[in-house]
Design a protein around this motif. Sequence first.
Motif, PDB file in Angstrom:
ATOM      1  N   ALA A 228       7.114  39.452  12.329  1.00  0.00           N
ATOM      2  CA  ALA A 228       7.503  39.117  13.649  1.00  0.00           C
ATOM      3  C   ALA A 228       6.921  37.878  14.098  1.00  0.00           C
ATOM      4  O   ALA A 228       5.802  37.454  13.795  1.00  0.00           O
ATOM      5  N   LEU A 229       7.739  37.467  15.160  1.00  0.00           N
ATOM      6  CA  LEU A 229       7.098  36.115  15.752  1.00  0.00           C
ATOM      7  C   LEU A 229       7.629  36.351  17.210  1.00  0.00           C
ATOM      8  O   LEU A 229       8.633  36.867  17.459  1.00  0.00           O
ATOM      9  N   SER A 230       6.749  35.789  18.128  1.00  0.00           N
ATOM     10  CA  SER A 230       7.244  35.927  19.520  1.00  0.00           C
ATOM     11  C   SER A 230       6.461  34.648  20.215  1.00  0.00           C
ATOM     12  O   SER A 230       5.622  33.843  19.639  1.00  0.00           O
ATOM     13  N   ASN A 231       6.889  34.447  21.421  1.00  0.00           N
ATOM     14  CA  ASN A 231       6.223  33.458  22.394  1.00  0.00           C
ATOM     15  C   ASN A 231       4.901  33.804  22.949  1.00  0.00           C
ATOM     16  O   ASN A 231       4.114  32.963  23.638  1.00  0.00           O
ATOM     17  N   SER A 232       4.395  35.086  22.412  1.00  0.00           N
ATOM     18  CA  SER A 232       3.208  35.423  22.974  1.00  0.00           C
ATOM     19  C   SER A 232       2.090  34.779  22.060  1.00  0.00           C
ATOM     20  O   SER A 232       2.301  34.656  20.862  1.00  0.00           O
ATOM     21  N   ASP A 233       0.969  34.106  22.617  1.00  0.00           N
ATOM     22  CA  ASP A 233       0.066  33.497  21.978  1.00  0.00           C
ATOM     23  C   ASP A 233      -0.486  34.108  20.882  1.00  0.00           C
ATOM     24  O   ASP A 233      -0.789  33.652  19.589  1.00  0.00           O
ATOM     25  N   THR A 234      -0.731  35.541  20.902  1.00  0.00           N
ATOM     26  CA  THR A 234      -1.507  36.414  19.806  1.00  0.00           C
ATOM     27  C   THR A 234      -0.495  36.462  18.590  1.00  0.00           C
ATOM     28  O   THR A 234      -0.956  36.645  17.453  1.00  0.00           O
ATOM     29  N   THR A 235       0.896  36.549  18.648  1.00  0.00           N
ATOM     30  CA  THR A 235       1.771  36.738  17.510  1.00  0.00           C
ATOM     31  C   THR A 235       2.687  35.505  17.669  1.00  0.00           C
ATOM     32  O   THR A 235       3.903  35.622  17.014  1.00  0.00           O
ATOM     33  N   SER A 236       2.200  34.177  17.727  1.00  0.00           N
ATOM     34  CA  SER A 236       3.177  33.112  17.732  1.00  0.00           C
ATOM     35  C   SER A 236       3.285  32.487  16.380  1.00  0.00           C
ATOM     36  O   SER A 236       3.987  31.312  16.126  1.00  0.00           O
ATOM     37  N   PHE A 258       6.407  30.058  15.845  1.00  0.00           N
ATOM     38  CA  PHE A 258       7.425  30.520  16.806  1.00  0.00           C
ATOM     39  C   PHE A 258       8.191  29.190  17.698  1.00  0.00           C
ATOM     40  O   PHE A 258       7.150  28.384  18.182  1.00  0.00           O
ATOM     41  N   THR A 259       9.260  28.991  17.637  1.00  0.00           N
ATOM     42  CA  THR A 259       9.784  28.069  18.690  1.00  0.00           C
ATOM     43  C   THR A 259      11.094  28.626  19.536  1.00  0.00           C
ATOM     44  O   THR A 259      11.812  29.560  18.883  1.00  0.00           O
ATOM     45  N   SER A 260      11.156  28.339  20.533  1.00  0.00           N
ATOM     46  CA  SER A 260      12.389  28.829  21.319  1.00  0.00           C
ATOM     47  C   SER A 260      13.375  27.948  21.472  1.00  0.00           C
ATOM     48  O   SER A 260      13.288  26.579  21.511  1.00  0.00           O
ATOM     49  N   PRO A 261      14.605  28.443  21.621  1.00  0.00           N
ATOM     50  CA  PRO A 261      14.703  29.880  21.633  1.00  0.00           C
ATOM     51  C   PRO A 261      15.006  30.757  20.149  1.00  0.00           C
ATOM     52  O   PRO A 261      15.746  29.964  18.958  1.00  0.00           O
ATOM     53  N   PHE A 262      14.314  31.466  19.874  1.00  0.00           N
ATOM     54  CA  PHE A 262      14.419  32.487  18.643  1.00  0.00           C
ATOM     55  C   PHE A 262      14.458  31.510  17.285  1.00  0.00           C
ATOM     56  O   PHE A 262      15.461  31.759  16.769  1.00  0.00           O
ATOM     57  N   GLY A 263      13.446  31.041  16.982  1.00  0.00           N
ATOM     58  CA  GLY A 263      13.468  30.292  16.001  1.00  0.00           C
ATOM     59  C   GLY A 263      11.918  30.059  15.387  1.00  0.00           C
ATOM     60  O   GLY A 263      10.750  30.661  15.960  1.00  0.00           O
ATOM     61  N   PHE A 264      11.809  29.351  14.332  1.00  0.00           N
ATOM     62  CA  PHE A 264      10.489  29.035  13.937  1.00  0.00           C
ATOM     63  C   PHE A 264      10.543  27.756  13.067  1.00  0.00           C
ATOM     64  O   PHE A 264      11.441  27.174  12.832  1.00  0.00           O
ATOM     65  N   GLY A 298      21.897  23.599  -0.487  1.00  0.00           N
ATOM     66  CA  GLY A 298      21.925  23.673   1.085  1.00  0.00           C
ATOM     67  C   GLY A 298      21.250  22.348   1.526  1.00  0.00           C
ATOM     68  O   GLY A 298      20.396  21.748   0.841  1.00  0.00           O
ATOM     69  N   THR A 299      21.244  22.474   2.806  1.00  0.00           N
ATOM     70  CA  THR A 299      20.519  21.457   3.839  1.00  0.00           C
ATOM     71  C   THR A 299      19.098  21.769   4.276  1.00  0.00           C
ATOM     72  O   THR A 299      18.949  23.033   4.649  1.00  0.00           O
ATOM     73  N   LYS A 300      18.006  21.095   3.574  1.00  0.00           N
ATOM     74  CA  LYS A 300      16.759  21.615   3.901  1.00  0.00           C
ATOM     75  C   LYS A 300      16.613  21.298   5.204  1.00  0.00           C
ATOM     76  O   LYS A 300      16.490  19.889   5.549  1.00  0.00           O
ATOM     77  N   VAL A 301      15.509  21.846   5.888  1.00  0.00           N
ATOM     78  CA  VAL A 301      14.898  21.603   7.131  1.00  0.00           C
ATOM     79  C   VAL A 301      13.607  22.029   7.412  1.00  0.00           C
ATOM     80  O   VAL A 301      13.159  23.063   6.742  1.00  0.00           O
ATOM     81  N   SER A 302      12.889  21.657   8.361  1.00  0.00           N
ATOM     82  CA  SER A 302      11.656  22.254   8.494  1.00  0.00           C
ATOM     83  C   SER A 302      11.470  23.427   9.546  1.00  0.00           C
ATOM     84  O   SER A 302      10.370  23.911   9.669  1.00  0.00           O
ATOM     85  N   GLY A 303      12.605  23.628  10.164  1.00  0.00           N
ATOM     86  CA  GLY A 303      12.595  24.628  11.169  1.00  0.00           C
ATOM     87  C   GLY A 303      14.172  25.184  11.467  1.00  0.00           C
ATOM     88  O   GLY A 303      14.992  24.385  11.407  1.00  0.00           O
TER      89      GLY A 303
END
Length: 375
Positions: A228-236, A258-264, A298-303
């Motif tokens: 899991a990932l979240s925008n909380s610092d401890t699990t970012s 983690f990046t907002s919205p709902f990504g990484f 596929g198309t390679k991306v960094s996030g």
Amino acid sequence: MPIALFTKEGVTATKVEIYQNIAATTADPIKLGPKVADATIANGKATFNTSTLGSFDVFPVTQTDGTVTLTGKTGVFVLAIITTYSDGTSTRAPYRLTVAKGIVWKADDHGSATNTTTSTSGVTAVLYNDPTPVNIHYATVSNTGTVVDKVVGEWSINGGAYSPIPDLTFSTSKQTIDVAGLDYIGAGVQPDDVVTFRFTVTAGTQTDAITTKITYAEQVFDGAKDGALSNSDTTSQFSFQTGLNYDGADTAHTEVTFTSPFGFVRSSNDVRIEFVKANALNFDTTTLLQAEAAFNAGTKVSGLNNLVLNDVVLYKVTRNVNVGSDDEPDFQDVTYYGLIQITDRVAGTTSQKLSFSYKEGVLHLAEPTTPVVID
């Protein structure tokens, strides 16, 4: 088979006959059955060719349903040797002739010249398209007087007709064969096909064979894990290698942030990871070879952002790992393919959390692949 003859002075052996010894008991050790052969007498010795016993398929084998058939390959011929002498006397002697395999599997005893005989080849599977050597070993009989004419190596795909194994010459004494190095792909073998190898030895009119079944197994991912990932610092931040979360200050262990919205996104340019959106792939059934093909196409991306429930993402990451031991470290670059499936996304007033399952695997390829390039 040589037979020693012992006679008293002035007496010679005039005839030596070999019979099957049937229903012999301790009280009556000899009961003559059909005659097998007359031995040849010369220079005070008698010999007879064991091939006159005929097919060695005379030993009982019990089938799974309890039926007993004479289809064995090894066992003991119970014989009787009747010798007649020039003075009219005769002797009878029981003899047990053990029939062994003419060609056998051998275990690799660390390069020993006298490897151990085994009941199987010891190999049941190799990874499809993996060039890592997987060896099987055979050896033929070495009895005095036995001349091995040839050994023929053949293979059969999924129970089909046998055909010669190409590009190999088979030794009449012993041989090691790398079954992973054969051109089985060129022969039409598909992932998870079962190939039966058969090696047949011929000595005069006698033949014997050994077989082994080897599955060329599809390369698959390791078991799935949750993250899991979240925008909380401890699990970012998260590492697919360790399966752990890290806070925003950790730059030594993390692989994605983690990046907002709902990504990484990859945590830094030092992390050699790229992603491909791959919703056409099935998270449960996709193999490593399919994942590699989809990644390359596929198309390679960094996030990625705006991921939703059941989205599937491929990644390819190269890590410098110790493939040696703690005492003798050997750090090398190893490339892993990973597959991610989004399992949940939760949005609060100010919070966001993205849950996922993921699995990884190392793809072994006969041909080298281009390493990941980080822009």
